[in-house]
Design an enzyme around this catalytic site. Structure first.
Site, PDB file in Angstrom:
ATOM      1  N   ARG A 147       0.860  -1.183   0.000  1.00  9.09           N
ATOM      2  CA  ARG A 147       0.000   0.000   0.000  1.00  9.09           C
ATOM      3  C   ARG A 147       0.893   1.228   0.000  1.00  9.09           C
ATOM      4  NH1 ARG A 147      -3.731   1.926   5.065  1.00  9.09           N
ATOM      5  NH2 ARG A 147      -1.797   3.035   5.618  1.00  9.09           N
ATOM      6  N   TYR A 159      -3.230  11.187   6.043  1.00  7.78           N
ATOM      7  CA  TYR A 159      -3.477   9.855   6.587  1.00  7.78           C
ATOM      8  C   TYR A 159      -2.427   8.875   6.071  1.00  7.78           C
ATOM      9  CZ  TYR A 159      -4.530   5.119   6.916  1.00  7.78           C
ATOM     10  OH  TYR A 159      -4.365   3.798   7.156  1.00  7.78           O
ATOM     11  N   ASP A 210      -5.281   3.688   0.176  1.00  7.15           N
ATOM     12  CA  ASP A 210      -6.391   3.889   1.116  1.00  7.15           C
ATOM     13  C   ASP A 210      -6.810   5.356   1.073  1.00  7.15           C
ATOM     14  OD1 ASP A 210      -6.905   2.871   4.604  1.00  7.15           O
ATOM     15  OD2 ASP A 210      -8.217   3.872   3.160  1.00  7.15           O
ATOM     16  N   HIS A 212      -9.366   6.479   2.651  1.00  9.30           N
ATOM     17  CA  HIS A 212      -9.750   6.693   4.065  1.00  9.30           C
ATOM     18  C   HIS A 212     -10.998   7.553   4.210  1.00  9.30           C
ATOM     19  CE1 HIS A 212      -8.629   6.595   8.407  1.00  9.30           C
ATOM     20  NE2 HIS A 212      -8.042   5.491   7.996  1.00  9.30           N
ATOM     21  N   GLU A 236      -9.173   1.793  -1.621  1.00 13.18           N
ATOM     22  CA  GLU A 236      -9.889   1.434  -0.395  1.00 13.18           C
ATOM     23  C   GLU A 236     -10.619   2.628   0.217  1.00 13.18           C
ATOM     24  OE1 GLU A 236      -7.200  -0.030   2.552  1.00 13.18           O
ATOM     25  OE2 GLU A 236      -8.585   0.359   4.186  1.00 13.18           O
ATOM     26  N   GLU A 262     -13.713  -1.898   6.654  1.00 12.12           N
ATOM     27  CA  GLU A 262     -13.037  -2.062   7.943  1.00 12.12           C
ATOM     28  C   GLU A 262     -13.852  -1.487   9.093  1.00 12.12           C
ATOM     29  OE1 GLU A 262      -9.406   0.141   6.906  1.00 12.12           O
ATOM     30  OE2 GLU A 262      -9.855   1.430   8.595  1.00 12.12           O
ATOM     31  N   ARG A 283     -13.617  -5.683   3.518  1.00 12.56           N
ATOM     32  CA  ARG A 283     -12.510  -5.496   4.466  1.00 12.56           C
ATOM     33  C   ARG A 283     -12.881  -5.793   5.910  1.00 12.56           C
ATOM     34  NH1 ARG A 283      -7.732  -4.101   4.738  1.00 12.56           N
ATOM     35  NH2 ARG A 283      -7.845  -2.000   5.603  1.00 12.56           N
ATOM     36  N   GLU A 339      -4.309  -7.519   5.283  1.00 12.74           N
ATOM     37  CA  GLU A 339      -3.495  -6.370   5.692  1.00 12.74           C
ATOM     38  C   GLU A 339      -2.569  -6.807   6.821  1.00 12.74           C
ATOM     39  OE1 GLU A 339      -5.681  -2.965   6.965  1.00 12.74           O
ATOM     40  OE2 GLU A 339      -3.894  -1.732   7.163  1.00 12.74           O
ATOM     41  N   TRP A 402     -12.011  11.538   8.894  1.00 15.22           N
ATOM     42  CA  TRP A 402     -10.550  11.371   9.018  1.00 15.22           C
ATOM     43  C   TRP A 402     -10.103  10.094   8.319  1.00 15.22           C
ATOM     44  CZ3 TRP A 402      -7.665   7.418  11.463  1.00 15.22           C
ATOM     45  CH2 TRP A 402      -6.279   7.651  11.373  1.00 15.22           C
TER      46      TRP A 402
END
Ligand code: CS2
Ligand code: MG
Length: 402
Positions: A147, A159, A210, A212, A236, A262, A283, A339, A402
């Site tokens: 990643r 991030y 990602d 995020h 992601e 996630e 995820r 991950e 975030w």
């Protein structure tokens, strides 16, 4: 095999973890991760005050019945706190049953579907060149997938980008830090990162990114299109996924594979995404999505709809969760990737485990159960320290994801 005791172990060997230890009349015990980053004590209390008293006297072999008893019996269903608690119980029951049967959990899940579990590393840098160099180091270690996250010029923090050399932990003791966000600067910058990554690393390595939760669906569509020449393994968390339908817009515009989940805590958070094939990887994690039992059901739905697994595995998920994830990953048919961010050495001392890294992949080992333990005396030397994930604000001060 009756449950006779339940202990909730809260510790902080570098970062906070909550671990459930269920003991049976046979003198065996099982472990489950119950860590919810930034809200740990809510889950610890939910377990201690509301769940453990219900478990005493129950047959530890009744894993599915216990799951349903805690899920339907709570009346107030779903949500990250409830489901992290149920996850911990479920994971501990799989662990203790594996021990009772002298069998690694993956064998109880149908046996190995592969030789090992492909993982991805986390390359990050303050410049594109630094990020490419970091990615090269992962490839030299045998990783097949990396990643990439890079500081966006003009923003005070980005991030996924840690302090040089420091072990990446975004949480802050005391109060959350606030970091800037600019969608415009981010969207202008990221394609150049992956253009350079591909130019330097070639077409073979799997590259992941990602977002995020930072974009709207049409912004994510733009980013996905701009990344198509660099054929990412996945993009992601492109958008916050409370609105599952929002992914229809992204899907219409880009072939860049999409991963999300996630922060999901049950199949109800993702069934539309899966049934409409709006994503390519789900995820969800053992610790946040109902444990091994529920994650298997999510994966089974995914298998029917060409969706593969890509379990979350950041360092705020403990080695207990990672061990459980690896048993699940080894057995599930529609596995995609896992991950993996190595925990700190102190964390590994608190949670000794049998999983091993080799050539870009992990294997859970063949110890009975999950093959992970907790050193309670050492854990007690690392007391809980309240910590928060950062808060993001746009340049005009508006709170953002975030
Ligand atoms: C991130 C996580 O690893 C990832 O994909 O999204 O590190 C996430 O920021 C943390 O788990 C939040 O606690
Ligand atoms: Mg993520």
């Amino acid at each position: 095999m009756k449950i006779v005791d339940g202990q909730v172990i809260v510790c902080s060997p570098g970062r906070n973890f909550v671990t459930l230890k269920l003991s049976t009349e046979d003198g065996l015990y099982g472990l489950g991760d119950a860590t919810l980053n930034g809200r740990e004590l809510a889950v610890a209390s939910y377990l201690k005050e509301h769940v453990v008293p219900l478990l005493i006297g129950r047959d530890a072999r009744r894993i599915e019945d216990t799951w349903q008893y805690l899920y339907k019996g709570a009346y107030w269903r779903r949500g990250p706190v409830t489901m992290a608690a149920i996850s911990a119980v479920d994971t501990a029951l799989w662990d203790v049953n594996g021990k009772a049967l002298d069998t690694p959990v993956y064998q109880l899940l149908g046996g190995a579907s592969r030789e090992s579990v492909m993982v991805y590393g986390h390359a990050n840098g303050r410049t594109i060149d630094d990020t490419v160099k970091a990615a090269s180091r992962f490839l030299e270690q045998g990783y097949q997938a990396v990643r990439a996250q890079c500081a966006v010029p003009g923003l005070d923090a980005t991030y996924g980008v840690g302090h040089a050399g420091a072990h990446y932990d975004p949480t802050d003791k005391g109060r959350p830090t606030e970091s800037q966000w600019s969608t415009e600067r981010y969207l202008d910058f990221v394609p150049g990162l992956f253009e350079k990554m591909r130019a330097e690393l070639g077409p073979v390595p799997h590259l992941l990114h990602d977002v995020h939760h930072r974009l709207t669906p049409i912004e994510a569509a733009r980013l996905g299109k701009s990344l198509e020449p660099y054929h990412l393994f996945w993009m992601e968390d492109a958008v916050p996924a409370e609105l599952q339908e929002g992914f229809r817009t992204i899907r219409q515009h880009t072939t860049t594979p999409l991963a999300v989940g996630e922060v999901f805590n049950s199949i109800w958070d993702c069934h539309l995404l899966i049934e409409e094939q709006l994503i390519d990887y789900i995820r969800c994690s053992v610790v946040h999505a109902g444990g091994i039992s529920h994650l298997r059901k999510i994966a089974a739905l995914g298998e029917v709809h060409h969706v593969r697994t890509g379990c979350h595995g950041a360092t705020d998920l403990s080695p207990v969760c990672l061990a459980a994830a690896l048993h699940f990953d080894l057995a599930v048919h529609n596995f995609g990737i896992q991950e993996y961010i190595p925990h700190t050495e102190e964390t590994d001392r608190v949670f000794p485990h049998r999983y091993r890294f080799e050539a870009g992949a992990l294997h859970p080992g063949d110890a009975p159960g999950l093959g992970v333990d907790v050193d309670e005396a050492l854990a007690a030397r690392h007391p809980y320290a309240r910590a928060y994930l950062p808060v993001s604000r746009k340049l005009d001060g508006t709170v953002h994801s975030w």
